[in-house]
Write a protein that holds these residues in place. Sequence first.
Motif, PDB file in Angstrom:
ATOM      1  N   GLY A 101     -46.156 -41.908  -7.956  1.00 60.66           N
ATOM      2  CA  GLY A 101     -46.001 -41.603  -6.545  1.00 60.66           C
ATOM      3  C   GLY A 101     -45.867 -42.886  -5.757  1.00 60.66           C
ATOM      4  O   GLY A 101     -46.408 -43.929  -6.141  1.00 60.66           O
ATOM      5  N   PHE A 102     -45.127 -42.832  -4.653  1.00 65.75           N
ATOM      6  CA  PHE A 102     -44.950 -43.985  -3.773  1.00 65.75           C
ATOM      7  C   PHE A 102     -45.910 -43.881  -2.592  1.00 65.75           C
ATOM      8  O   PHE A 102     -45.985 -42.833  -1.930  1.00 65.75           O
ATOM      9  N   PHE A 103     -46.640 -44.947  -2.339  1.00 59.52           N
ATOM     10  CA  PHE A 103     -47.551 -44.985  -1.199  1.00 59.52           C
ATOM     11  C   PHE A 103     -47.003 -45.969  -0.178  1.00 59.52           C
ATOM     12  O   PHE A 103     -46.827 -47.152  -0.477  1.00 59.52           O
ATOM     13  N   VAL A 104     -46.704 -45.464   1.011  1.00 55.56           N
ATOM     14  CA  VAL A 104     -46.157 -46.292   2.080  1.00 55.56           C
ATOM     15  C   VAL A 104     -47.098 -46.219   3.282  1.00 55.56           C
ATOM     16  O   VAL A 104     -48.093 -45.490   3.263  1.00 55.56           O
ATOM     17  N   VAL A 105     -46.768 -46.985   4.314  1.00 55.54           N
ATOM     18  CA  VAL A 105     -47.570 -46.996   5.534  1.00 55.54           C
ATOM     19  C   VAL A 105     -46.716 -46.521   6.695  1.00 55.54           C
ATOM     20  O   VAL A 105     -45.554 -46.929   6.834  1.00 55.54           O
ATOM     21  N   ALA A 106     -47.262 -45.639   7.508  1.00 52.68           N
ATOM     22  CA  ALA A 106     -46.578 -45.187   8.717  1.00 52.68           C
ATOM     23  C   ALA A 106     -47.619 -44.917   9.793  1.00 52.68           C
ATOM     24  O   ALA A 106     -48.466 -44.038   9.624  1.00 52.68           O
ATOM     25  N   ASP A 107     -47.601 -45.675  10.852  1.00 53.90           N
ATOM     26  CA  ASP A 107     -48.524 -45.457  11.954  1.00 53.90           C
ATOM     27  C   ASP A 107     -48.299 -44.068  12.556  1.00 53.90           C
ATOM     28  O   ASP A 107     -47.177 -43.558  12.592  1.00 53.90           O
ATOM     29  N   LYS A 108     -49.377 -43.457  13.011  1.00 54.75           N
ATOM     30  CA  LYS A 108     -49.278 -42.103  13.565  1.00 54.75           C
ATOM     31  C   LYS A 108     -48.255 -41.997  14.696  1.00 54.75           C
ATOM     32  O   LYS A 108     -47.668 -40.940  14.924  1.00 54.75           O
ATOM     33  N   ASP A 109     -48.067 -43.096  15.432  1.00 59.61           N
ATOM     34  CA  ASP A 109     -47.153 -43.078  16.578  1.00 59.61           C
ATOM     35  C   ASP A 109     -45.711 -43.432  16.198  1.00 59.61           C
ATOM     36  O   ASP A 109     -44.824 -43.404  17.048  1.00 59.61           O
ATOM     37  N   ASN A 110     -45.499 -43.790  14.936  1.00 56.47           N
ATOM     38  CA  ASN A 110     -44.158 -44.179  14.493  1.00 56.47           C
ATOM     39  C   ASN A 110     -43.396 -42.934  14.036  1.00 56.47           C
ATOM     40  O   ASN A 110     -43.254 -42.650  12.850  1.00 56.47           O
ATOM     41  N   THR A 111     -42.925 -42.177  14.986  1.00 51.96           N
ATOM     42  CA  THR A 111     -42.269 -40.905  14.677  1.00 51.96           C
ATOM     43  C   THR A 111     -40.991 -41.097  13.872  1.00 51.96           C
ATOM     44  O   THR A 111     -40.648 -40.258  13.035  1.00 51.96           O
ATOM     45  N   GLU A 112     -40.293 -42.192  14.090  1.00 52.81           N
ATOM     46  CA  GLU A 112     -39.055 -42.451  13.348  1.00 52.81           C
ATOM     47  C   GLU A 112     -39.352 -42.623  11.861  1.00 52.81           C
ATOM     48  O   GLU A 112     -38.662 -42.067  11.012  1.00 52.81           O
ATOM     49  N   ALA A 113     -40.409 -43.394  11.535  1.00 54.26           N
ATOM     50  CA  ALA A 113     -40.773 -43.608  10.134  1.00 54.26           C
ATOM     51  C   ALA A 113     -41.242 -42.300   9.490  1.00 54.26           C
ATOM     52  O   ALA A 113     -40.863 -41.984   8.355  1.00 54.26           O
ATOM     53  N   ILE A 114     -42.054 -41.547  10.206  1.00 48.82           N
ATOM     54  CA  ILE A 114     -42.575 -40.288   9.663  1.00 48.82           C
ATOM     55  C   ILE A 114     -41.445 -39.294   9.415  1.00 48.82           C
ATOM     56  O   ILE A 114     -41.420 -38.592   8.403  1.00 48.82           O
ATOM     57  N   GLN A 115     -40.480 -39.269  10.326  1.00 46.45           N
ATOM     58  CA  GLN A 115     -39.329 -38.386  10.159  1.00 46.45           C
ATOM     59  C   GLN A 115     -38.495 -38.792   8.944  1.00 46.45           C
ATOM     60  O   GLN A 115     -38.030 -37.950   8.159  1.00 46.45           O
ATOM     61  N   SER A 116     -38.349 -40.111   8.769  1.00 45.63           N
ATOM     62  CA  SER A 116     -37.584 -40.628   7.637  1.00 45.63           C
ATOM     63  C   SER A 116     -38.255 -40.273   6.314  1.00 45.63           C
ATOM     64  O   SER A 116     -37.587 -39.882   5.347  1.00 45.63           O
ATOM     65  N   ILE A 117     -39.586 -40.378   6.265  1.00 45.28           N
ATOM     66  CA  ILE A 117     -40.335 -40.015   5.063  1.00 45.28           C
ATOM     67  C   ILE A 117     -40.155 -38.532   4.753  1.00 45.28           C
ATOM     68  O   ILE A 117     -39.937 -38.142   3.600  1.00 45.28           O
ATOM     69  N   ALA A 118     -40.244 -37.704   5.790  1.00 40.38           N
ATOM     70  CA  ALA A 118     -40.098 -36.257   5.603  1.00 40.38           C
ATOM     71  C   ALA A 118     -38.728 -35.911   5.040  1.00 40.38           C
ATOM     72  O   ALA A 118     -38.597 -35.068   4.139  1.00 40.38           O
ATOM     73  N   THR A 119     -37.700 -36.561   5.551  1.00 41.36           N
ATOM     74  CA  THR A 119     -36.337 -36.312   5.074  1.00 41.36           C
ATOM     75  C   THR A 119     -36.198 -36.693   3.601  1.00 41.36           C
ATOM     76  O   THR A 119     -35.653 -35.943   2.788  1.00 41.36           O
ATOM     77  N   GLU A 120     -36.721 -37.873   3.245  1.00 41.24           N
ATOM     78  CA  GLU A 120     -36.636 -38.340   1.861  1.00 41.24           C
ATOM     79  C   GLU A 120     -37.471 -37.454   0.931  1.00 41.24           C
ATOM     80  O   GLU A 120     -37.075 -37.175  -0.207  1.00 41.24           O
ATOM     81  N   ASN A 121     -38.599 -36.991   1.427  1.00 40.96           N
ATOM     82  CA  ASN A 121     -39.473 -36.149   0.610  1.00 40.96           C
ATOM     83  C   ASN A 121     -38.871 -34.786   0.318  1.00 40.96           C
ATOM     84  O   ASN A 121     -39.198 -34.164  -0.700  1.00 40.96           O
ATOM     85  N   ARG A 122     -38.031 -34.306   1.209  1.00 37.74           N
ATOM     86  CA  ARG A 122     -37.381 -33.021   0.950  1.00 37.74           C
ATOM     87  C   ARG A 122     -36.488 -33.100  -0.282  1.00 37.74           C
ATOM     88  O   ARG A 122     -36.266 -32.101  -0.973  1.00 37.74           O
ATOM     89  N   ALA A 123     -36.026 -34.315  -0.568  1.00 35.77           N
ATOM     90  CA  ALA A 123     -35.166 -34.511  -1.735  1.00 35.77           C
ATOM     91  C   ALA A 123     -35.952 -34.887  -2.981  1.00 35.77           C
ATOM     92  O   ALA A 123     -35.609 -34.460  -4.088  1.00 35.77           O
ATOM     93  N   PHE A 124     -37.052 -35.685  -2.816  1.00 40.21           N
ATOM     94  CA  PHE A 124     -37.703 -36.259  -3.994  1.00 40.21           C
ATOM     95  C   PHE A 124     -39.176 -35.863  -4.168  1.00 40.21           C
ATOM     96  O   PHE A 124     -39.718 -35.991  -5.269  1.00 40.21           O
ATOM     97  N   HIS A 125     -39.847 -35.443  -3.131  1.00 38.59           N
ATOM     98  CA  HIS A 125     -41.236 -34.949  -3.223  1.00 38.59           C
ATOM     99  C   HIS A 125     -42.191 -35.965  -3.854  1.00 38.59           C
ATOM    100  O   HIS A 125     -43.066 -35.595  -4.638  1.00 38.59           O
ATOM    101  N   ASP A 126     -42.057 -37.248  -3.539  1.00 36.34           N
ATOM    102  CA  ASP A 126     -42.873 -38.256  -4.228  1.00 36.34           C
ATOM    103  C   ASP A 126     -43.449 -39.348  -3.319  1.00 36.34           C
ATOM    104  O   ASP A 126     -43.948 -40.360  -3.803  1.00 36.34           O
ATOM    105  N   ILE A 127     -43.379 -39.159  -1.986  1.00 37.34           N
ATOM    106  CA  ILE A 127     -43.883 -40.185  -1.064  1.00 37.34           C
ATOM    107  C   ILE A 127     -45.127 -39.682  -0.356  1.00 37.34           C
ATOM    108  O   ILE A 127     -45.170 -38.559   0.150  1.00 37.34           O
ATOM    109  N   LEU A 128     -46.152 -40.522  -0.323  1.00 38.42           N
ATOM    110  CA  LEU A 128     -47.372 -40.254   0.427  1.00 38.42           C
ATOM    111  C   LEU A 128     -47.543 -41.415   1.398  1.00 38.42           C
ATOM    112  O   LEU A 128     -47.221 -42.563   1.062  1.00 38.42           O
TER     113      LEU A 128
END
Length: 318
Positions: A101-128
Amino acid sequence: MYTSSVIYSDGCIRDEQFDGIHRAYQTRGYKVHKFQTKDPNYKALTYRLEPNVVDTNTSVCFNDTFIFVMILVRQDDIDRRMLFRENLKRGLVEGKRVDYGFFVVADKDNTEAIQSIATENRAFHDILYSQHKDSYTNVTLTMLDSFLWIRDHCPARFVIRLDADCFLHVPNAVKYLSSVNEHFFYGGYHWRATLYSKKDKKTEYDVPVDYPRWRRVFNYVLGGGYIVSADIVPFINIGTLYQDLVIHAAEDAHLGRLLENVGIHPSPTSWKFHVYMDLTLHKRLRNLSKWPKDVIIVHNLKNFTFQQQVFAHFKSAS
């Protein structure tokens, strides 16, 4: 998921099933407190033992997982994530299940990063992702958040923690770990820590200037890639409560010290495998033809093209 918790006389809220780990620190004289510095330039890291990893839409660890590979990677480094996805296949290796699994950092207020993670996770299901400010100083918090998630959600018998600029030879890792004692296994490249203050060096610093010298030196294994057995994982977050300082940036040293506090030391070096090598320490690795066939982890492959070549070289040789 562990839910049973109580408040003890020391003011610490904890899961009853981990009470033995608290006692291991308490009987050695450690208390839940932090060093009070008078250094005006030192900003202490604050850690709370509570879930801080978001794992929406992931499926990365299972009841029969033998090795779980925990990869710390920058949120925007999709190229290295894709490289690992292409080369670390989930499932049986040498008869044992391996997951990652991949562990990354995304501040709660960084909506762009969180959205990007969600998009990538829909394809790969491996980011926390760990919810705090992304900085070099905060790497220790990322490590602690990740291991707490593993403690509560991943029953793997071993965890291999990697930086994103690493190579991992999975078959060699499985062969090696199938031969070791699984009790308090803490493996990697042995090192002796010396923690520095801003007074000692001008770059990133680990401790305040008034932190006692005798507390700055201890043994650990280098953090680019190391291995711990399942029974060590609960000590990591609980041990941080009893450590008088959450060490800046040097999460590997932080881990080594909290384990040494309860008598857990780096495991003996293997004579059959090169468990950990480093491009900056082992210059011969710059020539792929000189890489040992029994290598497991290699760190500091900063050049992405060379990292790609390394994975391709071992894939073609298998």
